[in-house]
Motif scaffolding. Structure first.
Motif, PDB file in Angstrom:
ATOM      1  N   THR A   1       0.885  -1.246  -0.070  1.00  0.00           N
ATOM      2  CA  THR A   1      -0.107  -0.109   0.092  1.00  0.00           C
ATOM      3  C   THR A   1       0.707   1.173   0.063  1.00  0.00           C
ATOM      4  O   THR A   1       0.386   2.290   0.181  1.00  0.00           O
ATOM      5  CB  THR A   1      -0.880  -0.018   1.127  1.00  0.00           C
ATOM      6  OG1 THR A   1      -0.227  -0.063   2.340  1.00  0.00           O
ATOM      7  CG2 THR A   1      -2.097  -1.062   0.966  1.00  0.00           C
TER       8      THR A   1
ATOM      9  N   ASP B   1     -14.647  -4.274  -2.669  1.00  0.00           N
ATOM     10  CA  ASP B   1     -13.720  -3.125  -3.315  1.00  0.00           C
ATOM     11  C   ASP B   1     -12.766  -2.271  -2.487  1.00  0.00           C
ATOM     12  O   ASP B   1     -12.994  -1.349  -1.883  1.00  0.00           O
ATOM     13  CB  ASP B   1     -14.866  -2.416  -3.882  1.00  0.00           C
ATOM     14  CG  ASP B   1     -14.296  -1.093  -4.985  1.00  0.00           C
ATOM     15  OD1 ASP B   1     -13.054  -1.113  -5.031  1.00  0.00           O
ATOM     16  OD2 ASP B   1     -15.026  -0.504  -5.395  1.00  0.00           O
TER      17      ASP B   1
ATOM     18  N   ASP C   1     -10.635  -0.293  -3.035  1.00  0.00           N
ATOM     19  CA  ASP C   1     -10.544   1.143  -3.462  1.00  0.00           C
ATOM     20  C   ASP C   1     -11.269   2.018  -2.529  1.00  0.00           C
ATOM     21  O   ASP C   1     -11.128   3.141  -2.584  1.00  0.00           O
ATOM     22  CB  ASP C   1     -10.539   1.280  -4.993  1.00  0.00           C
ATOM     23  CG  ASP C   1     -10.349   2.532  -5.406  1.00  0.00           C
ATOM     24  OD1 ASP C   1      -9.259   3.042  -5.165  1.00  0.00           O
ATOM     25  OD2 ASP C   1     -11.491   3.279  -6.054  1.00  0.00           O
ATOM     26  N   LYS C   2     -12.392   1.472  -2.215  1.00  0.00           N
ATOM     27  CA  LYS C   2     -13.346   2.426  -1.460  1.00  0.00           C
ATOM     28  C   LYS C   2     -13.268   2.631   0.184  1.00  0.00           C
ATOM     29  O   LYS C   2     -13.864   3.069   0.701  1.00  0.00           O
ATOM     30  CB  LYS C   2     -14.834   2.042  -1.596  1.00  0.00           C
ATOM     31  CG  LYS C   2     -15.146   2.160  -3.217  1.00  0.00           C
ATOM     32  CD  LYS C   2     -15.202   3.232  -3.824  1.00  0.00           C
ATOM     33  CE  LYS C   2     -15.721   3.299  -5.344  1.00  0.00           C
ATOM     34  NZ  LYS C   2     -15.065   2.463  -6.239  1.00  0.00           N
TER      35      LYS C   2
ATOM     36  N   LYS D   1     -13.948   8.064  -0.004  1.00  0.00           N
ATOM     37  CA  LYS D   1     -14.773   7.431  -1.150  1.00  0.00           C
ATOM     38  C   LYS D   1     -15.952   6.799  -0.552  1.00  0.00           C
ATOM     39  O   LYS D   1     -17.039   6.710  -1.270  1.00  0.00           O
ATOM     40  CB  LYS D   1     -13.605   6.446  -1.735  1.00  0.00           C
ATOM     41  CG  LYS D   1     -12.613   7.081  -2.535  1.00  0.00           C
ATOM     42  CD  LYS D   1     -11.858   6.331  -3.419  1.00  0.00           C
ATOM     43  CE  LYS D   1     -10.900   6.810  -4.178  1.00  0.00           C
ATOM     44  NZ  LYS D   1      -9.724   5.918  -4.767  1.00  0.00           N
TER      45      LYS D   1
END
Lengths: 584, 246
Positions: free
Chosen positions: A85, A232, A234-235, A249
Motif C-alpha cells: 500500500t 472493493d 479502493d473504497k 470514497k
C-alpha cells in the motif's frame, strides 16, 4: 499427574485466559473483568493468576502455555501490506512498527516474564485455528464444517475447516485485506459508533431501516460465484490508514458519516427531532439495514459453500462476525445445515479457549470430551466475602439464602428492576443469568426505563428476553437448527404474533428478539427465577441485559456490583443469596 | 503551596484555558482522570484489608465517577459529544493517557503509601482548581462545575489527611512519604513527556525508513485477491510447528 494447558489471547482486543486440566475447562475469563477496562487487550496476567489459584496450582505446574496466534506471521502480513500500500500507508507504518518493535515482536519472552512459564513450554496456535478449535471442540458434533469469520488474524479473515473427531483440517481461506468483519466495522464507524464496540448497535439500528442502499453497497461487498467474497478495497482504507476504515470514497457513496454521539431519532424510534434530523437518521438506519442484510447474505453464501466443500449436517461458527445474532438466525432458518453451533465467546477472547483445546486434542492427541453446555465458567466470589463487602459498603444485605430466585421473581413481578449476580461469571460477551440486570418484560416502558435510567444507553437499543426452555416455542419461532445458539443468546428469533402484546419490552421494532432459552440443567437458579415469575405473572419470560453501565465491562465482583447498583436506578441487588434493597 | 508550583499553575492555566479549543480538551482530560481515579479507588475497595477504609474508598470512587460525568457533560455543552463519550467510555483513552495500565495504584503502593498518594493528589487538585477560580478561568459555567467538584475534593483531602495523620502518630515518616510521592508524580509527568518526545522522534525515523527502505519493494508487492484461496496444509510434527512463532 494431570496436564494443565493455559490458553492466552491478548494484544489486539478482548484479552482472555482459559485453563484446562486434562482437557476439562477449569476456568475461562476475560482480563476486562479484572482490570475493569472494557475490551482490555493487555496480557491477561490477573486472569491467569485467578485461574491458577482456582486450580490450586502455580505457574510452574502449567505444562503448556499456548498463545492464540502466530506473531511473526502477523508481522509478516503487516510488513507486506505496508509495502503493497506504499505510499498511502506512511501514517500507519510508524504506529504499527512502534507497537511491534516495542512489544509484540518479543512475545515469547514477554509471555514467560508475565506468566512465569519456561520458554520451552510456550506454544503458538494460529488465529483462525484457535477460533475453529474453540467452536468445534466445544460443540457436541463429531463431524462438522467450521466457518470462522472475523476482522483478520495472521492473513486469514475468513476460513473454512473440516472437523472430525479430534482433528481439524484447513479447507480454504479468504485473505487480508478482504474482510467481512472489517467491512462491518467500517460501516460501524461511518454510523458514528466505536469499532469493536458499536457493531451490536449497528445490528440494533438496522431494524429501524430498510435495505434500500443495496445498489450502492453491493459493489462494495461482492459475493463471488465460487462461494467466496471480495471487497472493493479502493473504497476503503483499513488496509493503509492509521485510524480510518472508510474514508472519503465511502462517504461519496453513502453520504456524510454520522457524528459520534448524535441522537438517533428515526421515524420508528421514540424521538423529538426535527423533520430533517429524522430524515437523516432514517438514512443512517437504512445504511445499517443494508450492511446487515449484506452480512446475512454473505454468511449464507459462505455457509452454502461450506456445505458443498465439506458436507455434513452441522456447522460450527466462530470469530467476531459469529456474534451477529441476526445473521445466525438467518443461517439457522434458511441455511443448508441442520444444526448451527456458536461458541459463547466467539470473538477473540474465545481464541484462548480454542488454542488450549487445540493443544490438548490436536497436538497432544487426546480424544474429544463433552460439549460445553454452560457459559458460567468465569470468576466468582465466596459468599462470606460477598457478605463482608456488602456490609462494609453500607448495603445492609438480607440473607435470603436458597430462596433468592423466588424472591427475585417476586421483586420483578412487583415492577422492580434488579441486579442479579449469581455464581460464576459468564464466558463471552452475553449475560446469561449470572451477571444480569433483570426486569419485567411485559411493558414497553420498561425498555425505556432500563435504557435511560439504569444503563444510560441509546434509547433505540433493544433488550433480550430469557425464556424457559419448556415455554420457548409458545413465545418465539425458533428454528430447530438454532437450538444451540439460543442457549447462549447468539441468535434472534421472531416473537410470535400472539406473544408480542405480552413482551413489549423485549420485542424489537422489527418483531424479533435476541432470545435466551434457559433449561433447568445448565442454569438451575435462573430457571427457578423465571419459573416463579411465570407463576406470578403468567409469562415465563424475563428481560435480561448485561449487568454493567455504559462503557464499563460486565460486573464481576460484589464491589463492581455495588458500584453499578449505587450509580444506577436499580431497585434491588442480589449477590448470590444476599439481597440489598435501595434505601428509600 | 510552593511558589514554583503556583507560578507553573498560573502560567499553565492561562495556556490551558485561553487557547481556542483547549478548554474542551482539558475538561475531557479531567473527565478521563476522574474516571481513572474511580477505577483506582474501586480497586482499593477490592484490595484493602482495612474494613474501616472500604466504605471511604467506595464513597470516594462514587464521587470520582460523578465528577467524570460532570466534566463530560461540560464538554458536551461545548458541542463535543464525541469527545465527552470517549472520555466516559473509551478504555483505550485511559491507557493512552497513562492513567491506568499495569498495576493499580493500590497494588503498586500498598495501603499506607496509597493513602498518602490520595492525600497528595487530592491536595494538588484542590490547589489547581483554586488557581483557576482565583483567575476567573475559563467561564462562569465551568467555574460553577469546578466549585461543585471542589466541595468533594476538599472532603477527599480531609479524610486522607486524617488517615495520614494517624500514620504519623504511629511513627511513620509520612512527610518523607508525601515528598517522595510528589517527586514521583513530577518524575512520571517527565517520563510521559519523554515518551511523547520519543514517540514523535521514532515516528520521524520510521517514516524516513518507510520511504527509503520500503519504496523499492513496492514493485514486487501484490495484494491478495478476494475469494477463497487454498489453505496451507499443516505439517506432521505438530508440536514443532506449535513452537514456532511464525
Amino acid at each position: 499427574m494431570p496436564t494443565y494447558v493455559l490458553g492466552v489471547s491478548a494484544l489486539y482486543h478482548d484479552a482472555a485466559v482459559a485453563l484446562l486440566c486434562d482437557g476439562v475447562v477449569v476456568a475461562a475469563v476475560q482480563e476486562e473483568r479484572f482490570s475493569r477496562l472494557k475490551h482490555d487487550a493487555s496480557l491477561p496476567v490477573r486472569s491467569a493468576k485467578w485461574c491458577l489459584d482456582r486450580a490450586g496450582i502455580t505457574a510452574a505446574q502449567v505444562d503448556w502455555l499456548v498463545f492464540y496466534e502466530k506473531p511473526l506471521r502477523k508481522f509478516e502480513r503487516i510488513l507486506t501490506n505496508a509495502v503493497a500500500t506504499f505510499p498511502r500507508s506512511y501514517g500507519a507504518f510508524p504506529r504499527q512498527m512502534r507497537a511491534w518493535l516495542g512489544d509484540k515482536l518479543w512475545l515469547r519472552g514477554n509471555l514467560c516474564a508475565a506468566f512465569g512459564v519456561r520458554p520451552e513450554r510456550v506454544l503458538f496456535s494460529e488465529h483462525h485455528l484457535s477460533h475453529a478449535a474453540s467452536a468445534f471442540y466445544c460443540s457436541p458434533h463429531d463431524e462438522a464444517a467450521i466457518l470462522c469469520l472475523d476482522g483478520v488474524g495472521e492473513w486469514a479473515t475468513t476460513s473454512l475447516w473440516r472437523g472430525r473427531g479430534s482433528e481439524i483440517e484447513p479447507v480454504a481461506e479468504v485473505r487480508w485485506p478482504h474482510s467481512l468483519g472489517l467491512y462491518y466495522s467500517a460501516i460501524t464507524a461511518h454510523l458514528g459508533f466505536a469499532v469493536n464496540e458499536g457493531e451490536f448497535k449497528v445490528m440494533g439500528m438496522a431494524a429501524y431501516g430498510v435495505p434500500r442502499f443495496r445498489a450502492e453497497m453491493d459493489p462494495l461487498l461482492h459475493l463471488e460465484p465460487g462461494g467466496g467474497f471480495s471487497i472493493d478495497m479502493d473504497k476503503f482504507s483499513w488496509h493503509w490508514h492509521a485510524s480510518e476504515a472508510g474514508g472519503a470514497k465511502l462517504q461519496a457513496i453513502l453520504g456524510p458519516s454520522r457524528f459520534p454521539g448524535t441522537p438517533f431519532t428515526p421515524t420508528a424510534a421514540p424521538h423529538d427531532g426535527s423533520p430533517s434530523e429524522i430524515e437523516e437518521c432514517q438514512r443512517y438506519a437504512d445504511i445499517a439495514a443494508t450492511a446487515q442484510d449484506q452480512i446475512e447474505d454473505a454468511v449464507l453464501h459462505l455457509a452454502r459453500h461450506a456445505k458443498a466443500a465439506v458436507g455434513g449436517d452441522a456447522i460450527c461458527l466462530a470469530g467476531g462476525v459469529a456474534l451477529n445474532s441476526v445473521a445466525n438466525h438467518r443461517l439457522a432458518a434458511e441455511g443448508p445445515f441442520a444444526d448451527v453451533w456458536v461458541q459463547p465467546a466467539a470473538g477473540d477472547a474465545g481464541g484462548a479457549l480454542g488454542a488450549a483445546l487445540w493443544v490438548w486434542h490436536s497436538v497432544l492427541g487426546n480424544p474429544r470430551g463433552p460439549a460445553l453446555r454452560r457459559a458460567d465458567i468465569g470468576r466468582d466470589t465466596p459468599i462470606a466475602r460477598s457478605r463482608e463487602i456488602l456490609e462494609d459498603l453500607g448495603g445492609r444485605p438480607e440473607d435470603v439464602g436458597d430462596s433468592a430466585p423466588e424472591r427475585a421473581a417476586e421483586d420483578l413481578a412487583a415492577g422492580r428492576v434488579i441486579g442479579w449476580m449469581n455464581g460464576r461469571c459468564e464466558w463471552g460477551p452475553r449475560a446469561l443469568g449470572h451477571r444480569s440486570i433483570l426486569a419485567d418484560p411485559r411493558q414497553a416502558a420498561t425498555r425505556d426505563l432500563v435504557n435511560q435510567r439504569i444503563k444510560y444507553r441509546e434509547p433505540f437499543r433493544p433488550f433480550a428476553p430469557s425464556v424457559l426452555a419448556e415455554a420457548a416455542d409458545q413465545y418465539f419461532d425458533i428454528p430447530a437448527a438454532a437450538s444451540a445458539p439460543v442457549r447462549f443468546m447468539l441468535s434472534t428469533a421472531p416473537v410470535r404474533d400472539a406473544a408480542r402484546g405480552q413482551l413489549g419490552a423485549v420485542t424489537h421494532v422489527d418483531g424479533s428478539a435476541r432470545v435466551q432459552v434457559v433449561d433447568a440443567d445448565s442454569s438451575p437458579d435462573y430457571h427457578r427465577l423465571i419459573s416463579r415469575f411465570g407463576e406470578l405473572t403468567g409469562v415465563p419470560v424475563v428481560l435480561n441485559t448485561s449487568f454493567n453501565l455504559k462503557g464499563e465491562p460486565v460486573v464481576s465482583t460484589p464491589v463492581d456490583a455495588m458500584a453499578s447498583f449505587t450509580r444506577s436506578g436499580l431497585d434491588v441487588l442480589y449477590v448470590d443469596g444476599l439481597r440489598v434493597e435501595r434505601p428509600r | 503551596m510552593g511558589v514554583f508550583r503556583r507560578a507553573w499553575l498560573t502560567v499553565a492555566s492561562e495556556f490551558s484555558w485561553r487557547m481556542p479549543g483547549r478548554p474542551q480538551r482539558l475538561l475531557a482530560a479531567f473527565s478521563l482522570a476522574e474516571r481513572g481515579s474511580m477505577m483506582d479507588m474501586l480497586a482499593a475497595v477490592e484490595a484493602t484489608t482495612r474494613r474501616d477504609m472500604r466504605r471511604k474508598y467506595f464513597v470516594h470512587a462514587l464521587d470520582e465517577g460523578r465528577h467524570a460525568k460532570i466534566f463530560a457533560d461540560r464538554v458536551r455543552d461545548f458541542g463535543q459529544a464525541g469527545r465527552a463519550d470517549a472520555a466516559l467510555e473509551d478504555s483505550g483513552q485511559l491507557l493512552q493517557a497513562g492513567i491506568v495500565g499495569g498495576q493499580t495504584l493500590f497494588e503498586r503502593f500498598g495501603e499506607e503509601k496509597f493513602l498518602a498518594f490520595v492525600y497528595v493528589a487530592e491536595a494538588d487538585a484542590v490547589e489547581q482548581f483554586n488557581v483557576y477560580l482565583e483567575r476567573g478561568l475559563p467561564d462562569d459555567a465551568t467555574q460553577a462545575t469546578l466549585r461543585t467538584i471542589l466541595k468533594d475534593e476538599v472532603f477527599h483531602v480531609a479524610y486522607s489527611r486524617a488517615e495520614v495523620e494517624k500514620l504519623r502518630k504511629e511513627g511513620r515518616a509520612v512527610d518523607k512519604m508525601c515528598r517522595d510521592l510528589r517527586l514521583a508524580r513530577v518524575w512520571e509527568r517527565y517520563l510521559r513527556f519523554s515518551r511523547d518526545v520519543g514517540s514523535f522522534m521514532s515516528g520521524i525515523w520510521l517514516t524516513i525508513l518507510y520511504f527509503v527502505v520500503l519504496a523499492p519493494f513496492r514493485l514486487l508487492a501484490r495484494t491478495e485477491p478476494g475469494g477463497w484461496q487454498p489453505a496451507a496444509t499443516p505439517g506432521v510434527d505438530r508440536l514443532a510447528a506449535a513452537r514456532a512463532e511464525g
